[in-house]
Design an enzyme around this catalytic site. Structure first.
Site, short mmCIF file in Angstrom:
data_model
loop_
_atom_site.label_atom_id
_atom_site.label_comp_id
_atom_site.label_asym_id
_atom_site.label_seq_id
_atom_site.Cartn_x
_atom_site.Cartn_y
_atom_site.Cartn_z
N GLY A 32 0.85 -1.18 0.00
CA GLY A 32 0.00 0.00 0.00
C GLY A 32 0.89 1.23 0.00
O GLY A 32 2.12 1.14 -0.04
N SER A 33 0.27 2.38 0.10
CA SER A 33 1.04 3.62 -0.01
C SER A 33 2.09 3.77 1.08
O SER A 33 3.19 4.27 0.84
CB SER A 33 0.08 4.82 0.01
OG SER A 33 -0.72 4.78 1.19
N GLU A 35 3.88 1.60 2.44
CA GLU A 35 4.98 0.64 2.30
C GLU A 35 5.91 0.98 1.14
O GLU A 35 7.01 0.42 1.05
CB GLU A 35 4.44 -0.78 2.09
CG GLU A 35 3.73 -1.36 3.29
CD GLU A 35 2.37 -0.73 3.48
OE1 GLU A 35 2.12 -0.18 4.57
OE2 GLU A 35 1.55 -0.75 2.54
N GLU A 54 -3.80 -10.01 1.51
CA GLU A 54 -2.81 -10.16 2.57
C GLU A 54 -2.84 -11.54 3.23
O GLU A 54 -1.81 -12.03 3.68
CB GLU A 54 -3.00 -9.06 3.62
CG GLU A 54 -2.53 -7.69 3.18
CD GLU A 54 -3.60 -6.87 2.44
OE1 GLU A 54 -4.64 -7.46 2.05
OE2 GLU A 54 -3.41 -5.66 2.28
N HIS A 77 0.17 -3.90 4.73
CA HIS A 77 -0.30 -2.52 4.70
C HIS A 77 -1.03 -2.19 6.00
O HIS A 77 -2.08 -2.77 6.29
CB HIS A 77 -1.22 -2.31 3.50
CG HIS A 77 -1.72 -0.91 3.37
ND1 HIS A 77 -0.91 0.19 3.50
CD2 HIS A 77 -2.96 -0.42 3.11
CE1 HIS A 77 -1.62 1.29 3.31
NE2 HIS A 77 -2.87 0.94 3.08
N HIS A 284 -11.17 -31.22 20.12
CA HIS A 284 -12.04 -30.40 19.29
C HIS A 284 -13.42 -30.23 19.90
O HIS A 284 -14.11 -29.26 19.62
CB HIS A 284 -12.17 -31.02 17.88
CG HIS A 284 -12.81 -30.13 16.88
ND1 HIS A 284 -13.18 -30.57 15.62
CD2 HIS A 284 -13.14 -28.82 16.91
CE1 HIS A 284 -13.72 -29.57 14.94
NE2 HIS A 284 -13.72 -28.50 15.71
N GLY A 404 -6.84 -24.97 12.26
CA GLY A 404 -8.23 -25.21 11.88
C GLY A 404 -8.82 -24.07 11.07
O GLY A 404 -9.96 -24.16 10.62
#
Length: 530
Positions: A32-33, A35, A54, A77, A284, A404
């Protein structure tokens, strides 16, 4: 922009030199800007791996880090990008994957004014699923923060870390920083190892429960040798993201379910349970009764002190799995004991209807693939069939998620293929799972990776439908939100530059898989299953 202090490097130059010292030359990102300043005059000895979302970026980095045994470097970002990535950051946390995540931040001078695209609580956003997070107080502290982040990510138990970096920091001057050698392993305490070794020697019917940390710590061969020394039956721990024992070995007993009562029943013939690189145990659903069979002793070797702390009973040694097993192998050989009962052979599966069963697909894949090929799996409802008919027999040839959470498998296959270009990588996915990160096909095609993606298309979230009776659903009850009609994976793949074929006839499956595995490019095989 050159440094205002010609004798000092910029933060950008110092960080890139530091990464070279860490043997990191690959950056995973979706920029993004905030970065963009990192990529000014991007050096030719680095490569940038673009993911189209991402979560895909972090999934690719996870597979790459696991396969290289080194931390991956990720660039996200600010707040929105880290938010998109959180599902696979959580998975990296559960996978114990070392990862240095950098997140962009707005320029320091405008942070007091709540600027557009800033992260108001940058260090809090990824918690609790990073080991450490920081936004350095000064630009010149950025290299030190990244160095500290790397060392923390690589220390056991490994995991992701995050450094938030304001956009204007990259061009500031700073002192250069060299990579250091920092220990990443600890040896288990000899006194506790002595107790575990004595318990092993005294047991009449020991059983090993092997977890993902065995393969992560490259202890596969040592664990095989220890199991053979004690003639111990070996189970794979529930929900393991890696396998640590060959599934064609005479001592292999199977894969444990994530249910307390079933675990106790399956281990009931044994008087000593040794959890090796595994929690004791991962459940679980709610369960009741003892955690180990009555009269059995529990011992554990684990790299994570947090896991050792919540283990319900027994003796736990904390430290490197490989070093701990080597210490146990250094003891005198125990008295001989009888071999455990062998695992019953599975009967062959034959096609019985117009659509293939998942066991038939797994059996066919096992017949046509090279045993050294790497399976990256995310097909939860097909796992029982995979355990039965697709044996994993070599170290570092199986990856899935310990979390998971869906959306890991497809991008992780890309990351593993980047790290191991000499290996055939097979992405084995359910149709529901594949849709969480389908953009990874574009990355595979652009990078010209010869991955074979196999989509088991059953047109539903089958795992949820199969799990529904646990919560009171009965046969014939409608379960909302679990049907997936009208997905066309051939169109989705071809639209991203990936070859694709569909197989509905079981008579054609062998040849279709052979052709796909021989393809020099990324290819998707959509398999219609019952």
């Amino acid at each position: 922009m050159p440094s205002e202090h010609p004798h000092l490097p910029t933060v950008r130059e110092a960080v890139l030199d530091l990464l070279r010292g860490f043997h990191i030359d690959t950056i995973f990102g979706n920029p993004g800007s905030t970065e963009l300043p990192l990529f000014l005059d991007f050096p030719s000895d680095f490569r940038y791996i673009l993911g189209l979302q991402e979560s895909v970026v972090v999934g690719m980095a996870d597979g790459y880090a696991q396969a290289t045994h080194n931390a991956a470097f990720v660039n996200l970002h600010s707040a929105a990008g880290v938010g998109h990535a959180m599902g696979n950051i959580f998975t990296a946390h559960k996978n114990r994957t070392p990862m240095v995540i950098t997140a962009g931040q707005q320029a320091r001078s405008i942070l007091p004014f709540d600027p557009f695209l800033f992260s108001g609580q940058a260090t809090e956003l990824p918690k609790p699923y990073v080991k450490w997070s920081v936004e350095p107080a000064r630009a010149e502290d950025v290299p030190l923060a990244i160095a500290r982040a790397y060392y923390i990510a690589m220390q056991q138990p490994r995991g992701p870390v995050l450094v938030s970096i304001p956009a204007d920091d990259w061009d500031k001057p700073c002192e250069p920083l060299k990579a250091r050698t920092v220990s990443t392993e600890t040896r288990p305490e000899p006194r506790v190892q002595q107790a575990i070794g004595d318990a092993l020697d005294a047991a009449r019917r020991p059983v090993f429960v092997v977890g993902a940390a065995v393969d992560r710590d490259r202890a596969w061969d040592e664990v095989v040798a220890l199991a053979e020394r004690h003639n111990a039956a070996v189970w794979i721990a529930p929900m393991s993201g890696r396998y640590g024992f060959p599934q064609d070995h005479r001592l292999f007993a199977g894969v444990l379910p994530a249910m307390r009562e079933k675990i106790v029943a399956l281990l009931g013939r044994h008087d000593l349970v040794f959890a090796l690189g595994a929690a004791a145990f991962t459940y679980h659903v709610e369960g009741f009764g003892p955690h180990v069979p009555p009269g059995a002793q529990l011992v554990q070797l684990i790299e994570d002190p947090g896991t050792a702390a919540w283990t319900p009973e027994g003796t736990s040694a904390v430290g490197s799995i490989r070093l701990g097993v080597l210490d146990l192998l250094a003891r005198p050989a125990p008295p001989p004991r009888a071999l455990p009962q062998p695992r019953p052979a599975r009967p062959r599966v034959e096609p019985t209807g117009p659509l293939m069963s998942v066991p038939y697909v797994m059996q066919t894949l096992a017949e046509v693939r090279d045993a050294a090929s790497i399976v990256v799996e995310e097909a939860p409802s097909s796992r029982a069939a995979m355990h039965a008919y697709l044996p994993i027999v070599q170290s570092e040839t199986f990856y899935t998620m310990c979390s998971g959470g869906l959306g890991y498998g497809m991008p992780a296959a890309v990351g593993v293929a980047l790290a191991k270009p000499d290996k055939k990588v097979i992405g084995l996915l359910g149709d529901g799972s594949a849709m969480y990160s389908i953009q990874a096909l574009w990355s595979a095609a652009q990078l010209k990776l010869p991955i074979t993606f196999i989509i088991l298309k059953n047109r539903r979230y089958a795992a949820l439908q199969e799990f529904a009776p646990t919560f009171g659903f009965h046969a014939g009850d409608k379960l909302e939100g679990t049907d997936l009609p009208d997905l066309d994976f051939l169109a989705l793949a071809r639209g991203q530059g990936c070859e694709a074929v569909r197989v509905s006839d079981p008579a054609l499956l062998h040849q279709a898989l052979r052709d796909a595995l021989a393809s020099p490019r990324a290819i998707l095989v959509e398999v219609d299953v019952a």
